[in-house]
Scaffold this motif. Structure first.
Motif, short mmCIF file in Angstrom:
data_model
loop_
_atom_site.label_atom_id
_atom_site.label_comp_id
_atom_site.label_asym_id
_atom_site.label_seq_id
_atom_site.Cartn_x
_atom_site.Cartn_y
_atom_site.Cartn_z
N ILE A 50 0.84 -1.20 0.00
CA ILE A 50 0.00 0.00 0.00
C ILE A 50 0.87 1.25 0.00
N PHE A 51 1.87 1.29 0.88
CA PHE A 51 2.76 2.45 1.02
C PHE A 51 3.46 2.76 -0.30
N ASP A 52 4.01 1.74 -0.93
CA ASP A 52 4.76 1.96 -2.17
C ASP A 52 3.89 1.99 -3.41
N GLY A 53 2.64 1.58 -3.31
CA GLY A 53 1.77 1.53 -4.47
C GLY A 53 0.88 2.75 -4.67
N THR A 54 0.93 3.70 -3.77
CA THR A 54 0.07 4.88 -3.92
C THR A 54 0.55 5.78 -5.04
N ILE A 55 -0.38 6.55 -5.60
CA ILE A 55 0.00 7.48 -6.66
C ILE A 55 0.58 8.77 -6.09
N ASP A 56 0.39 9.00 -4.81
CA ASP A 56 0.93 10.19 -4.15
C ASP A 56 2.25 9.85 -3.48
N GLY A 57 3.12 10.86 -3.41
CA GLY A 57 4.38 10.69 -2.70
C GLY A 57 4.13 10.77 -1.20
N ILE A 58 4.85 9.95 -0.44
CA ILE A 58 4.70 9.96 1.01
C ILE A 58 6.08 10.09 1.65
N LEU A 59 6.19 11.03 2.59
CA LEU A 59 7.41 11.20 3.38
C LEU A 59 7.05 11.18 4.85
N ILE A 60 7.85 10.51 5.65
CA ILE A 60 7.72 10.53 7.10
C ILE A 60 8.81 11.47 7.60
N VAL A 61 8.42 12.48 8.39
CA VAL A 61 9.37 13.52 8.81
C VAL A 61 9.34 13.71 10.32
N ASP A 62 10.51 13.96 10.89
CA ASP A 62 10.63 14.31 12.30
C ASP A 62 10.26 15.79 12.42
N PRO A 63 9.22 16.13 13.20
CA PRO A 63 8.78 17.52 13.26
C PRO A 63 9.78 18.46 13.93
N ILE A 64 10.70 17.92 14.70
CA ILE A 64 11.68 18.77 15.40
C ILE A 64 12.89 19.04 14.51
N THR A 65 13.50 17.99 13.98
CA THR A 65 14.70 18.16 13.16
C THR A 65 14.36 18.46 11.70
N LYS A 66 13.11 18.16 11.33
CA LYS A 66 12.64 18.32 9.95
C LYS A 66 13.39 17.42 8.96
N LYS A 67 13.93 16.32 9.47
CA LYS A 67 14.62 15.34 8.63
C LYS A 67 13.67 14.19 8.32
N PHE A 68 13.91 13.55 7.17
CA PHE A 68 13.05 12.47 6.73
C PHE A 68 13.50 11.13 7.28
N LEU A 69 12.54 10.36 7.70
CA LEU A 69 12.79 9.01 8.19
C LEU A 69 12.63 7.99 7.06
N LEU A 70 11.65 8.24 6.21
CA LEU A 70 11.28 7.24 5.21
C LEU A 70 10.49 7.91 4.09
N GLY A 71 10.65 7.39 2.89
CA GLY A 71 9.86 7.86 1.75
C GLY A 71 9.40 6.67 0.93
N ASN A 72 8.26 6.83 0.27
CA ASN A 72 7.78 5.73 -0.57
C ASN A 72 8.38 5.81 -1.97
N THR A 73 8.11 4.80 -2.77
CA THR A 73 8.64 4.73 -4.12
C THR A 73 8.21 5.93 -4.96
N THR A 74 6.97 6.37 -4.79
CA THR A 74 6.45 7.48 -5.58
C THR A 74 7.19 8.78 -5.28
N ILE A 75 7.44 9.08 -4.00
CA ILE A 75 8.15 10.32 -3.68
C ILE A 75 9.58 10.25 -4.20
N CYS A 76 10.17 9.08 -4.15
CA CYS A 76 11.53 8.93 -4.70
C CYS A 76 11.54 9.23 -6.19
N SER A 77 10.54 8.74 -6.90
CA SER A 77 10.42 9.01 -8.33
C SER A 77 10.16 10.49 -8.58
N MET A 78 9.28 11.10 -7.78
CA MET A 78 8.96 12.52 -7.94
C MET A 78 10.20 13.39 -7.76
#
Length: 178
Positions: A50-78
């Protein structure tokens, strides 16, 4: 006894007993644990699909450091980054420097719950080009740590179409004014 094979966990100890070397083996049936592990693996696989199959890009971000923990295949492509590269990036790396103050302000409003959707934000790709996205966020907790999930909807084509319509309206109005 009935020939059924079951998974077991065994512990074997050797020791001396009355001048003889003796081995003591204790085995435990771990069928239930194996079934739980398999169910967890299947559930994780479904979530990954589901996470990697969505048409939208998804990023998980730490709200304090503003660094990314994880991204799905779509956001990587974008963005043009690999999943490993995404983990080394932060919000400041994927937005044009001149727009960063506005983008961070929108992100802060989202983390405070003041808004759900940040509209029409410029997003900087690895190759330096820009696309526009509506970014919605939601709080999540992973391993007891609070993060935000950002969902990126590429609106570049919609934005171009709106600009074309606006330009057409302006030209039509200019012709009518003649």
């Amino acid at each position: 006894k009935d020939g059924l094979k079951i998974p077991v966990e065994s512990n074997i100890r050797q020791f001396q007993y009355l001048d003889r070397q003796v081995a003591l083996s204790i085995s435990r049936d771990i069928t239930d644990r194996k079934q739980v592990e398999e169910a967890l693996r299947a559930s994780e696989e479904k979530l990954r699909i589901i996470f990697d199959g969505t048409i939208d890009g998804i990023l998980i971000v730490d709200p304090i450091t503003k660094k990314f923990l994880l991204g799905n295949t779509t956001i990587c492509s974008m963005l043009g980054y690999t999943k490993e590269e995404i983990k080394s990036l932060a919000i400041s790396d994927i937005h044009p420097p001149k727009e960063l103050t506005h983008v961070v302000d929108e992100f802060e409003k989202q983390t405070r719950g003041e808004k759900f959707l940040a509209e029409n934000l410029p997003v900087l790709k690895k190759d330096g080009s820009i696309f526009y996205a509506d970014i919605s966020t939601a709080p999540i907790t992973i391993g007891g740590i609070h993060y935000f999930v950002g969902i990126f909807r590429d609106i570049t084509e919609r934005k171009r179409a709106e600009e074309d319509v606006s330009l057409h309206v302006e030209r039509t109005q200019a012709l009518l004014d003649l």
